[in-house]
Design a protein around this motif. Sequence first.
Motif, short mmCIF file in Angstrom:
data_model
loop_
_atom_site.label_atom_id
_atom_site.label_comp_id
_atom_site.label_asym_id
_atom_site.label_seq_id
_atom_site.Cartn_x
_atom_site.Cartn_y
_atom_site.Cartn_z
N ARG A 148 0.83 -1.21 0.00
CA ARG A 148 0.00 0.00 0.00
C ARG A 148 0.87 1.26 0.00
NH1 ARG A 148 -4.07 -2.07 3.22
NH2 ARG A 148 -2.95 -1.52 5.12
N SER A 149 1.88 1.20 0.84
CA SER A 149 2.79 2.32 0.94
C SER A 149 3.50 2.55 -0.40
CB SER A 149 3.80 2.03 2.05
OG SER A 149 4.45 3.20 2.45
N LEU A 150 3.91 1.45 -1.01
CA LEU A 150 4.59 1.50 -2.31
C LEU A 150 3.68 2.14 -3.36
CD1 LEU A 150 7.03 0.73 -4.06
CD2 LEU A 150 5.99 -1.51 -4.41
N ASP A 151 2.44 1.70 -3.37
CA ASP A 151 1.48 2.26 -4.32
C ASP A 151 1.39 3.78 -4.20
OD1 ASP A 151 0.93 -0.16 -5.35
OD2 ASP A 151 -0.96 -0.48 -4.28
N GLU A 152 1.39 4.24 -2.95
CA GLU A 152 1.29 5.68 -2.73
C GLU A 152 2.45 6.42 -3.37
OE1 GLU A 152 0.22 7.77 1.03
OE2 GLU A 152 -0.04 5.69 1.71
N TYR A 153 3.65 5.89 -3.16
CA TYR A 153 4.82 6.58 -3.71
C TYR A 153 4.89 6.47 -5.22
CZ TYR A 153 6.61 7.97 0.78
OH TYR A 153 6.75 8.59 1.98
N VAL A 154 4.38 5.38 -5.76
CA VAL A 154 4.31 5.25 -7.21
C VAL A 154 3.36 6.32 -7.76
CG1 VAL A 154 3.56 3.78 -9.12
CG2 VAL A 154 4.95 2.81 -7.29
N ALA A 155 2.27 6.53 -7.05
CA ALA A 155 1.32 7.57 -7.46
C ALA A 155 1.98 8.95 -7.41
CB ALA A 155 0.10 7.54 -6.56
N VAL A 156 2.77 9.17 -6.36
CA VAL A 156 3.49 10.44 -6.24
C VAL A 156 4.42 10.62 -7.44
CG1 VAL A 156 5.25 11.68 -4.91
CG2 VAL A 156 3.37 10.55 -3.72
N ALA A 157 5.14 9.53 -7.77
CA ALA A 157 6.08 9.59 -8.89
C ALA A 157 5.35 9.90 -10.20
CB ALA A 157 6.84 8.27 -8.99
N ALA A 158 4.17 9.31 -10.36
CA ALA A 158 3.39 9.55 -11.58
C ALA A 158 3.02 11.02 -11.70
CB ALA A 158 2.13 8.69 -11.56
N GLU A 159 2.68 11.61 -10.56
CA GLU A 159 2.34 13.03 -10.56
C GLU A 159 3.55 13.88 -10.94
OE1 GLU A 159 0.36 15.27 -7.15
OE2 GLU A 159 -0.57 13.28 -7.02
N LEU A 160 4.69 13.50 -10.38
CA LEU A 160 5.91 14.25 -10.65
C LEU A 160 6.33 14.10 -12.10
CD1 LEU A 160 7.88 13.30 -7.43
CD2 LEU A 160 6.92 15.53 -7.97
N GLU A 161 6.02 12.94 -12.66
CA GLU A 161 6.38 12.66 -14.05
C GLU A 161 5.74 13.69 -14.97
OE1 GLU A 161 5.35 8.76 -15.28
OE2 GLU A 161 6.33 8.96 -17.23
N SER A 162 4.50 14.05 -14.65
CA SER A 162 3.81 15.01 -15.50
C SER A 162 4.40 16.41 -15.36
CB SER A 162 2.32 15.03 -15.17
OG SER A 162 2.13 15.53 -13.86
N GLN A 163 5.11 16.65 -14.25
CA GLN A 163 5.71 17.97 -14.07
C GLN A 163 7.06 18.08 -14.79
OE1 GLN A 163 5.91 19.42 -9.94
NE2 GLN A 163 4.13 18.13 -9.53
N ASN A 164 7.89 17.07 -14.57
CA ASN A 164 9.20 17.09 -15.22
C ASN A 164 9.74 15.67 -15.34
OD1 ASN A 164 11.85 17.43 -16.07
ND2 ASN A 164 12.08 19.37 -14.94
N ARG A 165 9.40 15.05 -16.44
CA ARG A 165 9.71 13.65 -16.67
C ARG A 165 11.22 13.39 -16.64
NH1 ARG A 165 7.58 9.07 -19.50
NH2 ARG A 165 9.38 8.05 -20.40
N GLU A 166 11.96 14.23 -17.33
CA GLU A 166 13.39 14.02 -17.47
C GLU A 166 14.10 14.08 -16.12
OE1 GLU A 166 15.29 16.86 -19.97
OE2 GLU A 166 17.08 15.61 -20.24
N ALA A 167 13.75 15.08 -15.35
CA ALA A 167 14.40 15.23 -14.05
C ALA A 167 14.07 14.06 -13.13
CB ALA A 167 13.95 16.54 -13.40
N LEU A 168 12.82 13.67 -13.15
CA LEU A 168 12.40 12.55 -12.31
C LEU A 168 13.20 11.28 -12.65
CD1 LEU A 168 10.43 11.32 -10.20
CD2 LEU A 168 8.97 10.70 -12.12
N TYR A 169 13.29 10.99 -13.96
CA TYR A 169 13.98 9.75 -14.35
C TYR A 169 15.48 9.81 -14.10
CZ TYR A 169 9.79 7.45 -15.84
OH TYR A 169 8.59 6.83 -15.82
N THR A 170 16.04 10.99 -14.20
CA THR A 170 17.46 11.14 -13.87
C THR A 170 17.71 10.76 -12.41
OG1 THR A 170 17.55 12.97 -15.44
CG2 THR A 170 19.39 12.75 -13.91
N ILE A 171 16.80 11.21 -11.56
CA ILE A 171 16.95 10.91 -10.13
C ILE A 171 16.71 9.42 -9.87
CG2 ILE A 171 15.89 11.27 -7.86
CD1 ILE A 171 15.43 14.24 -8.78
N ILE A 172 15.68 8.87 -10.49
CA ILE A 172 15.39 7.45 -10.30
C ILE A 172 16.56 6.59 -10.76
CG2 ILE A 172 13.94 5.53 -11.13
CD1 ILE A 172 11.55 7.43 -11.05
N GLU A 173 17.15 6.97 -11.91
CA GLU A 173 18.31 6.24 -12.43
C GLU A 173 19.46 6.27 -11.43
OE1 GLU A 173 18.97 4.13 -14.89
OE2 GLU A 173 16.77 4.25 -15.07
#
Length: 489
Positions: A238-263
Amino acid sequence: MQLLEENPFGAFKQECDRALRKALTQAYPTFKPLRFLVEPPSNPQYGDLSSTIGFDLAKTFQVNPSEAAEKIFKILESEAFNLVSEVNLAGGYINFKVNHVRLAELTFKALEKLEEAYGLLKTDRPEKIIVEHTSANPNGPLHVGTARNAILGDCLSRLLAARGHQVRRHFYVNDMGRQVAIVAYGYRALKEAGLKLEGKPDFKLGFIYTATNAALEIRRLKEQLEQASGGEAERLRRSLDEYVAVAAELESQNREALYTIIEAVKKDSNPQESVDEILRNYERGEEEAVRLVKEIVNLCLEGFRETLRKAGIGFDSWDWESQLVWEGKVKEVLTRLRETPYVKVQEGALIFEVEEAAQTLGIRDKLNFHDKLPPLTLTRRDGTTLYTTRDIAYHLEKFRWADRAVNVIGVDQKLAQVQLKVALVTLGVWKALEGLYHCAYELVKLPGYKMSRRRGRYVTFDELLREAESRAYEEVDKRSPNLPREEKK
RNA sequence: GGGCCCGUAGCGCAGCCAGGAUAGCGCGGCAGCCUCCUAAGCUGUUGGUCGUGGGUUCAAAUCCCACCGGGCCCGCCA
């Protein structure tokens, strides 16, 4: 006489009070009134000031209230008044009416003399006061919660200054927390990838914080999930799902930056350890970590200052937590506390027995805290200090100058503030007992919306200010549509 | 489980510690007020079982007890 020139109504009040006291010494010489004898009546038709002295006398001397009041009234009748135009008796009450002509005359004179300072009564005993407020973590923009703090703190500072106190406004920069280290981790990753974000600095850092935190949490939760089962696994998922949802929201703001950090988090064999390393290195004063953390904290503060300027809020001092640590102030506190009989080592950690200290020092019932005071951990098993420990060092510094230190902090910090006070008295700062004041406020709660810094869900102070401005504009526009555009504000 | 804070008009609150007369303030609502200078204003008015029930008192929003509702704290977090 200054009172007459600057505070005519105050002079009127004093005149009534003195006359009553004088009459009392004649009629009831043994009666000792403990406070002001007059106050504004519940209804102005009774008079401008009123006294319930008859009832007080009735209680102490077992007499009839109206008789006691009458006895006083009889003496007052022969009194020559300056500002009092009429005294009348009504049961146990004695009411005073002010000479309005005289009062008006004096009030205008006072206005002429004092101009804008009229009505701001100066204290007889000015104090040196430090008001610490806002003190938001430098890992994202100020939000409506910190806005409440800032507005409260600033208003309080203005009031105290208007009272004639020497007020300094301090912002405590919390640059040694884990949250800042998390931003630093993400910020470094973006920098190494040559990526630059656009926009207001504190907003950029807020994005980086939330993104980095989400990336770290997702990785941690996935690792834990591999070895979990049953209810525990369910909770983690459940906790994981929440953070995945957060990441999805952030993706719409700045996809490139988000993926750089995830990488970056993916490539790191132990990202949590890397964050801790930044924290440790910073605490040690290691050059590279200092450059990195200082850079982002300064960026964030730049954003804070811009927002606060719009709200008309300013500070006299920005006190960095790191400074206290690097100058050895925190170490000094630990050394001094260790010498007291209230500090013991427990499983490697340093524990301060707050209840015991408070009782031995005889300050227990002055703390306004009725439960048993829990002990305070000063250092972890690994020797690192905790927030409140560093706060003790900070307040030692404050009280070197200040008579009084006001902390505008949420109610949730109540216990910590009491523990802090006991620690200060233990170290001999007795003025902290009365002088350390926790100005507690209720946390901001939005209907149907839970704010969470870690999840990147918050309403910012900037949005609030913009909204206030646009609503004010709308309202003015509605009422006077033909005025020019300068009608803003 | 223990402790603290809050509950007063539609909304936001003051009054409570140190009990007294008909419980106040702001916003909102309603009704008025511009042939001249800020109507971005002013005037009037509406509106309350003071969370509930007991108790103390000549007198309780205020003190005491119980209960209900909301928040917070009791971390080797900050």
